[in-house]
Design a protein around this motif. Sequence first.
Motif, PDB file in Angstrom:
ATOM      1  N   GLU A   1      27.113  42.568  32.995  1.00  0.00           N
ATOM      2  CA  GLU A   1      26.569  41.404  32.900  1.00  0.00           C
ATOM      3  C   GLU A   1      27.016  40.251  34.119  1.00  0.00           C
ATOM      4  OE1 GLU A   1      24.920  37.992  30.030  1.00  0.00           O
ATOM      5  OE2 GLU A   1      24.285  40.074  29.481  1.00  0.00           O
ATOM      6  N   THR A   2      28.472  40.176  33.903  1.00  0.00           N
ATOM      7  CA  THR A   2      29.053  39.375  34.723  1.00  0.00           C
ATOM      8  C   THR A   2      30.414  39.813  35.609  1.00  0.00           C
ATOM      9  OG1 THR A   2      30.522  38.823  32.954  1.00  0.00           O
ATOM     10  CG2 THR A   2      28.674  37.571  32.784  1.00  0.00           C
ATOM     11  N   LEU A   3      30.803  39.185  36.479  1.00  0.00           N
ATOM     12  CA  LEU A   3      31.876  39.849  37.239  1.00  0.00           C
ATOM     13  C   LEU A   3      33.077  39.809  36.296  1.00  0.00           C
ATOM     14  CD1 LEU A   3      33.028  40.320  40.006  1.00  0.00           C
ATOM     15  CD2 LEU A   3      33.215  37.787  40.326  1.00  0.00           C
ATOM     16  N   GLU A   4      33.238  38.986  35.034  1.00  0.00           N
ATOM     17  CA  GLU A   4      34.368  39.239  34.090  1.00  0.00           C
ATOM     18  C   GLU A   4      34.354  40.621  33.432  1.00  0.00           C
ATOM     19  OE1 GLU A   4      36.640  36.104  31.573  1.00  0.00           O
ATOM     20  OE2 GLU A   4      34.772  36.580  30.668  1.00  0.00           O
ATOM     21  N   ALA A   5      32.758  40.925  33.192  1.00  0.00           N
ATOM     22  CA  ALA A   5      32.736  42.089  32.383  1.00  0.00           C
ATOM     23  C   ALA A   5      33.016  43.435  33.189  1.00  0.00           C
ATOM     24  CB  ALA A   5      31.435  42.258  31.922  1.00  0.00           C
ATOM     25  N   LEU A   6      32.605  43.354  34.602  1.00  0.00           N
ATOM     26  CA  LEU A   6      33.053  44.308  35.519  1.00  0.00           C
ATOM     27  C   LEU A   6      34.573  44.589  35.909  1.00  0.00           C
ATOM     28  CD1 LEU A   6      32.140  46.423  37.619  1.00  0.00           C
ATOM     29  CD2 LEU A   6      32.183  44.673  39.252  1.00  0.00           C
ATOM     30  N   MET A   7      35.376  43.582  35.856  1.00  0.00           N
ATOM     31  CA  MET A   7      36.734  43.455  36.126  1.00  0.00           C
ATOM     32  C   MET A   7      37.311  44.293  34.782  1.00  0.00           C
ATOM     33  SD  MET A   7      36.915  42.462  38.967  1.00  0.00           S
ATOM     34  CE  MET A   7      38.670  42.377  39.168  1.00  0.00           C
ATOM     35  N   ALA A   8      36.816  43.674  33.605  1.00  0.00           N
ATOM     36  CA  ALA A   8      37.300  44.201  32.601  1.00  0.00           C
ATOM     37  C   ALA A   8      37.454  45.938  32.555  1.00  0.00           C
ATOM     38  CB  ALA A   8      36.796  43.715  31.132  1.00  0.00           C
ATOM     39  N   ILE A   9      36.262  46.495  33.125  1.00  0.00           N
ATOM     40  CA  ILE A   9      36.046  47.780  33.436  1.00  0.00           C
ATOM     41  C   ILE A   9      36.910  48.312  34.426  1.00  0.00           C
ATOM     42  CG2 ILE A   9      34.499  49.649  34.141  1.00  0.00           C
ATOM     43  CD1 ILE A   9      32.292  47.600  32.771  1.00  0.00           C
ATOM     44  N   GLU A  10      37.015  47.793  35.633  1.00  0.00           N
ATOM     45  CA  GLU A  10      37.637  48.164  36.837  1.00  0.00           C
ATOM     46  C   GLU A  10      39.159  47.886  36.806  1.00  0.00           C
ATOM     47  OE1 GLU A  10      36.235  49.604  39.415  1.00  0.00           O
ATOM     48  OE2 GLU A  10      34.902  49.651  38.178  1.00  0.00           O
ATOM     49  N   ILE A  11      39.659  46.808  36.213  1.00  0.00           N
ATOM     50  CA  ILE A  11      40.963  46.733  36.284  1.00  0.00           C
ATOM     51  C   ILE A  11      41.423  45.931  34.671  1.00  0.00           C
ATOM     52  CG2 ILE A  11      43.317  45.651  37.411  1.00  0.00           C
ATOM     53  CD1 ILE A  11      41.284  45.454  39.984  1.00  0.00           C
ATOM     54  N   PRO A  12      41.324  46.650  33.777  1.00  0.00           N
ATOM     55  CA  PRO A  12      41.665  46.292  32.542  1.00  0.00           C
ATOM     56  C   PRO A  12      43.007  45.472  32.350  1.00  0.00           C
ATOM     57  CG  PRO A  12      41.362  48.432  32.413  1.00  0.00           C
ATOM     58  CD  PRO A  12      40.991  48.147  33.867  1.00  0.00           C
ATOM     59  N   GLN A  13      43.954  46.093  33.114  1.00  0.00           N
ATOM     60  CA  GLN A  13      45.446  45.666  32.629  1.00  0.00           C
ATOM     61  C   GLN A  13      45.824  44.422  33.558  1.00  0.00           C
ATOM     62  OE1 GLN A  13      44.456  48.354  34.262  1.00  0.00           O
ATOM     63  NE2 GLN A  13      45.496  48.471  36.173  1.00  0.00           N
ATOM     64  N   LYS A  14      45.118  44.291  34.505  1.00  0.00           N
ATOM     65  CA  LYS A  14      45.818  43.312  35.256  1.00  0.00           C
ATOM     66  C   LYS A  14      44.698  42.049  35.409  1.00  0.00           C
ATOM     67  CE  LYS A  14      47.445  43.078  39.959  1.00  0.00           C
ATOM     68  NZ  LYS A  14      48.245  43.703  40.652  1.00  0.00           N
ATOM     69  N   ARG A  15      45.556  40.744  35.414  1.00  0.00           N
ATOM     70  CA  ARG A  15      44.736  39.576  35.316  1.00  0.00           C
ATOM     71  C   ARG A  15      45.123  38.541  36.599  1.00  0.00           C
ATOM     72  NH1 ARG A  15      39.913  39.005  33.555  1.00  0.00           N
ATOM     73  NH2 ARG A  15      40.212  36.891  33.088  1.00  0.00           N
ATOM     74  N   LYS A  16      46.168  39.013  36.914  1.00  0.00           N
ATOM     75  CA  LYS A  16      46.976  38.110  37.993  1.00  0.00           C
ATOM     76  C   LYS A  16      46.991  38.929  39.452  1.00  0.00           C
ATOM     77  CE  LYS A  16      49.536  35.075  35.039  1.00  0.00           C
ATOM     78  NZ  LYS A  16      50.836  34.395  35.005  1.00  0.00           N
ATOM     79  N   GLY A  17      46.854  37.988  40.491  1.00  0.00           N
ATOM     80  CA  GLY A  17      47.006  38.734  41.795  1.00  0.00           C
ATOM     81  C   GLY A  17      45.876  39.556  42.178  1.00  0.00           C
ATOM     82  N   ILE A  18      44.760  38.962  41.845  1.00  0.00           N
ATOM     83  CA  ILE A  18      43.568  39.683  42.168  1.00  0.00           C
ATOM     84  C   ILE A  18      42.473  38.663  42.882  1.00  0.00           C
ATOM     85  CG2 ILE A  18      41.353  40.753  41.240  1.00  0.00           C
ATOM     86  CD1 ILE A  18      42.911  41.547  38.720  1.00  0.00           C
ATOM     87  N   ALA A  19      41.958  39.141  43.896  1.00  0.00           N
ATOM     88  CA  ALA A  19      40.827  38.263  44.589  1.00  0.00           C
ATOM     89  C   ALA A  19      39.574  39.180  44.617  1.00  0.00           C
ATOM     90  CB  ALA A  19      41.179  37.823  46.123  1.00  0.00           C
ATOM     91  N   VAL A  20      38.599  38.298  44.459  1.00  0.00           N
ATOM     92  CA  VAL A  20      37.343  38.846  44.335  1.00  0.00           C
ATOM     93  C   VAL A  20      36.308  38.386  45.110  1.00  0.00           C
ATOM     94  CG1 VAL A  20      35.416  39.845  42.865  1.00  0.00           C
ATOM     95  CG2 VAL A  20      37.752  40.166  42.054  1.00  0.00           C
ATOM     96  N   ALA A  21      35.411  39.004  45.788  1.00  0.00           N
ATOM     97  CA  ALA A  21      34.226  38.484  46.733  1.00  0.00           C
ATOM     98  C   ALA A  21      33.082  39.295  46.248  1.00  0.00           C
ATOM     99  CB  ALA A  21      34.702  38.609  48.223  1.00  0.00           C
ATOM    100  N   LEU A  22      31.894  38.518  46.029  1.00  0.00           N
ATOM    101  CA  LEU A  22      30.768  38.906  45.665  1.00  0.00           C
ATOM    102  C   LEU A  22      29.919  38.652  46.804  1.00  0.00           C
ATOM    103  CD1 LEU A  22      28.680  40.153  43.466  1.00  0.00           C
ATOM    104  CD2 LEU A  22      28.523  37.794  42.629  1.00  0.00           C
TER     105      LEU A  22
END
Length: 68
Positions: A17-38
């Motif tokens: 549903e959200t970009l946050e939900a996608l990031m939990a699937i794609e990179i569940p272990q990482k929260r820092k050092g990420i840039a995302v463009a939609l």
Amino acid sequence: MELTINHTIRTFDVLPETLEALMAIEIPQKRKGIAVALNNRIIPQSFWAETFLNDKDSILIITATQGG
């Protein structure tokens, strides 16, 4: 439903549903050092939870790495 993630088409039975939900699937272990463009627009991490995804969206995920 499909998304293009880092130039690769990914098919989902149920689209996250959200970009946050996608990031939990794609990179569940990482929260820092990420840039995302939609759709070629940078989305700050503070807005991931309120950024809704649609079928055929294009997402670019860049992660920082160590090294020289």
